[in-house]
Design a protein around this motif. Structure first.
Motif, short mmCIF file in Angstrom:
data_model
loop_
_atom_site.label_atom_id
_atom_site.label_comp_id
_atom_site.label_asym_id
_atom_site.label_seq_id
_atom_site.Cartn_x
_atom_site.Cartn_y
_atom_site.Cartn_z
N ALA A 76 0.83 -1.21 0.00
CA ALA A 76 0.00 0.00 0.00
C ALA A 76 0.86 1.25 0.00
O ALA A 76 0.55 2.23 -0.70
CB ALA A 76 -0.93 -0.02 1.21
N ILE A 77 1.94 1.25 0.75
CA ILE A 77 2.84 2.41 0.78
C ILE A 77 3.49 2.61 -0.58
O ILE A 77 3.58 3.74 -1.08
CB ILE A 77 3.90 2.24 1.90
N LYS A 78 3.92 1.53 -1.23
CA LYS A 78 4.54 1.63 -2.56
C LYS A 78 3.54 2.19 -3.58
O LYS A 78 3.88 3.04 -4.40
CB LYS A 78 5.05 0.28 -3.02
N GLN A 79 2.28 1.72 -3.52
CA GLN A 79 1.26 2.23 -4.44
C GLN A 79 0.98 3.70 -4.19
O GLN A 79 0.83 4.48 -5.14
CB GLN A 79 -0.03 1.42 -4.30
N HIS A 80 0.93 4.09 -2.94
CA HIS A 80 0.68 5.49 -2.61
C HIS A 80 1.81 6.39 -3.11
O HIS A 80 1.58 7.45 -3.70
CB HIS A 80 0.52 5.65 -1.09
N ARG A 81 3.04 5.95 -2.92
CA ARG A 81 4.18 6.74 -3.37
C ARG A 81 4.25 6.80 -4.89
O ARG A 81 4.65 7.80 -5.46
CB ARG A 81 5.48 6.16 -2.80
N ALA A 82 3.84 5.72 -5.58
CA ALA A 82 3.85 5.71 -7.04
C ALA A 82 2.82 6.70 -7.58
O ALA A 82 3.05 7.39 -8.58
CB ALA A 82 3.55 4.31 -7.56
N ARG A 83 1.64 6.81 -6.92
CA ARG A 83 0.61 7.77 -7.35
C ARG A 83 1.01 9.19 -7.09
O ARG A 83 0.66 10.09 -7.84
CB ARG A 83 -0.70 7.47 -6.66
N ARG A 84 1.73 9.43 -5.97
CA ARG A 84 2.13 10.79 -5.61
C ARG A 84 3.20 11.35 -6.55
O ARG A 84 3.18 12.52 -6.90
CB ARG A 84 2.72 10.79 -4.20
N GLY A 85 4.16 10.53 -6.90
CA GLY A 85 5.34 11.00 -7.61
C GLY A 85 5.21 10.89 -9.05
O GLY A 85 5.44 11.52 -9.95
#
Length: 85
Positions: A76-85
């Motif tokens: 979930a953290i990896k997906q969130h960071r991928a959407r942010r950046g």
């Protein structure tokens, strides 16, 4: 009624309205101070509450996390960071 009488009546109403607003604000300030005094006297101190919360947080963080839950959190953290950046 003449225009002068109407003007004087309007000024009188204005002062009456401003007086009521001033009286309301004084009453509001007085009630807030009374409530503050009551809460300071009978409510628990903030230091004790903060210490209790910190102690319970430390206790919860010492628990072991299930490996499946840990993996789901990492994804979930990896997906969130991928959407942010």
């Amino acid at each position: 009624m003449t225009s002068q009488q109407l003007l004087l009546e309007g000024v009188e109403l204005m002062f009456f309205g401003m007086g009521l607003v001033f009286l309301f604000l004084i009453l509001l300030i007085f009630s807030i101070r009374v409530m503050s005094f009551v809460l300071e006297r009978w409510a628990p101190e903030a230091g004790h509450v903060a210490t209790a919360v910190a102690a319970s947080t430390q206790h919860e963080s010492a628990q072991v996390v299930d490996p499946d839950t840990l993996q789901a959190m990492q994804i979930a953290i990896k997906q969130h960071r991928a959407r942010r950046g």
